[in-house]
Design an enzyme around this catalytic site. Structure first.
Site, short mmCIF file in Angstrom:
data_model
loop_
_atom_site.label_atom_id
_atom_site.label_comp_id
_atom_site.label_asym_id
_atom_site.label_seq_id
_atom_site.Cartn_x
_atom_site.Cartn_y
_atom_site.Cartn_z
N LYS A 198 0.82 -1.22 0.00
CA LYS A 198 0.00 0.00 0.00
C LYS A 198 0.86 1.27 0.00
O LYS A 198 0.60 2.20 -0.74
CB LYS A 198 -0.92 0.04 1.24
CG LYS A 198 -1.88 -1.12 1.34
CD LYS A 198 -2.83 -0.95 2.52
CE LYS A 198 -2.17 -0.83 3.88
NZ LYS A 198 -1.47 -2.05 4.35
N ARG B 5 11.84 -6.08 4.25
CA ARG B 5 11.55 -4.67 3.96
C ARG B 5 12.53 -3.75 4.68
O ARG B 5 12.88 -3.97 5.83
CB ARG B 5 10.13 -4.34 4.40
CG ARG B 5 9.80 -2.86 4.30
CD ARG B 5 8.34 -2.61 4.24
NE ARG B 5 7.66 -2.85 5.49
CZ ARG B 5 6.33 -2.70 5.65
NH1 ARG B 5 5.58 -2.36 4.62
NH2 ARG B 5 5.77 -2.94 6.81
N ARG C 76 -8.96 0.90 9.91
CA ARG C 76 -8.32 -0.38 10.20
C ARG C 76 -9.30 -1.36 10.84
O ARG C 76 -8.98 -2.52 11.03
CB ARG C 76 -7.20 -0.07 11.17
CG ARG C 76 -6.00 -0.93 11.18
CD ARG C 76 -5.13 -0.81 9.97
NE ARG C 76 -3.81 -1.31 10.26
CZ ARG C 76 -2.69 -0.74 9.88
NH1 ARG C 76 -2.72 0.35 9.17
NH2 ARG C 76 -1.53 -1.29 10.16
N ARG D 31 11.95 -1.63 10.16
CA ARG D 31 10.95 -1.20 11.14
C ARG D 31 10.91 -2.17 12.31
O ARG D 31 11.01 -3.38 12.12
CB ARG D 31 9.56 -1.16 10.47
CG ARG D 31 9.30 0.10 9.72
CD ARG D 31 8.04 0.04 8.90
NE ARG D 31 6.87 -0.47 9.61
CZ ARG D 31 5.64 -0.46 9.09
NH1 ARG D 31 5.43 0.03 7.90
NH2 ARG D 31 4.64 -0.94 9.78
N ARG E 236 0.69 -8.94 13.90
CA ARG E 236 0.10 -7.97 12.97
C ARG E 236 -0.84 -8.68 12.00
O ARG E 236 -1.90 -8.16 11.66
CB ARG E 236 1.20 -7.23 12.21
CG ARG E 236 1.92 -6.23 13.09
CD ARG E 236 3.16 -5.73 12.42
NE ARG E 236 2.89 -4.82 11.33
CZ ARG E 236 3.75 -4.55 10.36
NH1 ARG E 236 4.93 -5.14 10.33
NH2 ARG E 236 3.44 -3.69 9.42
#
Ligand code: AMP
Length: 212
Positions: A9, A123, A84, A156, A167
């Site tokens: 996203k 990532r 969310r 992160r 998550r």
């Protein structure tokens, strides 16, 4: 834009922002900035984010209300990572009624869960401009430096293995129900997000159609 963590996203959002000159409002980016600044919001959010939970709805709503008041939002905006859960979606609907605003589309990023873990654990994010890289599929040219702004790349805190699982659970429980919620409102567009390039092109096509 709705979708699992690591669904692309953020990457697509940046490209849409450049293409249409519409600001992207990413609650995740705003929260991470607050954590870095160690301000009141950051201190409240840090622990929750580290564990992969959701920051309380009233805090998120305040962030959104403040952000959309700003001048650059007067011709529209793209939400990344908001709403969310159903509660946030209901609050957005209420807020939109008050402001005489509306949602044009909800893009749901469809991607197999098996892909996500690999994407998240590889990532890397630029500290300065928050562009994402991937060590396997989209590495930066120079190790740990952003190609665009030369900012420092980092992993992160919540992309570490132990948090990823939580998550994904939070996503499955709280965010997936929004798919039906927006389907019933006839706003949902499901996007094949296996390749972020395809996701970008698919959304661009829909938005171009809207602007004709
Ligand atoms: P993201 O960058 O969208 O993956 O968000 C990173 C983290 O920020 C999430 O795991 C949550 O802890 C928090 N967060 C971001 N957006 C929201 C939201 N709309 N509601 C609650 N928490 C959020």
């Amino acid at each position: 834009m709705l979708g699992p963590p690591g669904g692309g996203k953020g990457t697509v959002a940046k490209r849409l922002q450049a293409e249409f000159n519409i600001p992207v409002i990413s609650t995740g980016v705003i929260l991470r900035e607050a954590v870095d600044k160690k301000n009141k919001l950051g201190i409240e959010a840090e622990n929750i984010m580290r564990k992969g939970g959701l920051v309380p709805d009233h805090i998120i709503l305040e962030i959104i209300k403040e952000r959309i008041k700003q001048e650059d939002c007067k011709n529209g905006y793209i939400f990344d990572g908001f709403p969310r859960n159903i509660e946030q979606a209901n609050s957005l609907e209420k807020l939109n009624k008050e402001l005489n605003e509306y949602v044009d589309y909800v893009f749901y990023f469809e991607i197999p869960f098996s892909e996500i873990i690999q994407r998240l654990s590889n990532r890397r994010v630029c500290k300065k401009c928050s562009i994402n890289y991937n060590l396997l599929f989209n590495p930066s040219k120079k190790d740990s430096t952003c190609d665009i702004c030369s900012g420092e790349l980092y992993q992160r805190e919540d992309d570490k293995e132990e948090t990823i699982k939580n998550r994904l659970e939070v996503f499955a429980k709280q965010t997936i129900p929004l798919k039906n919620y927006y389907k019933e409102k006839k706003l949902l567009k499901v996007i094949d997000a296996n390749l972020s390039e395809n996701a970008f092109l698919a959304i661009k096509k829909v938005l171009r159609g809207m602007h004709k």
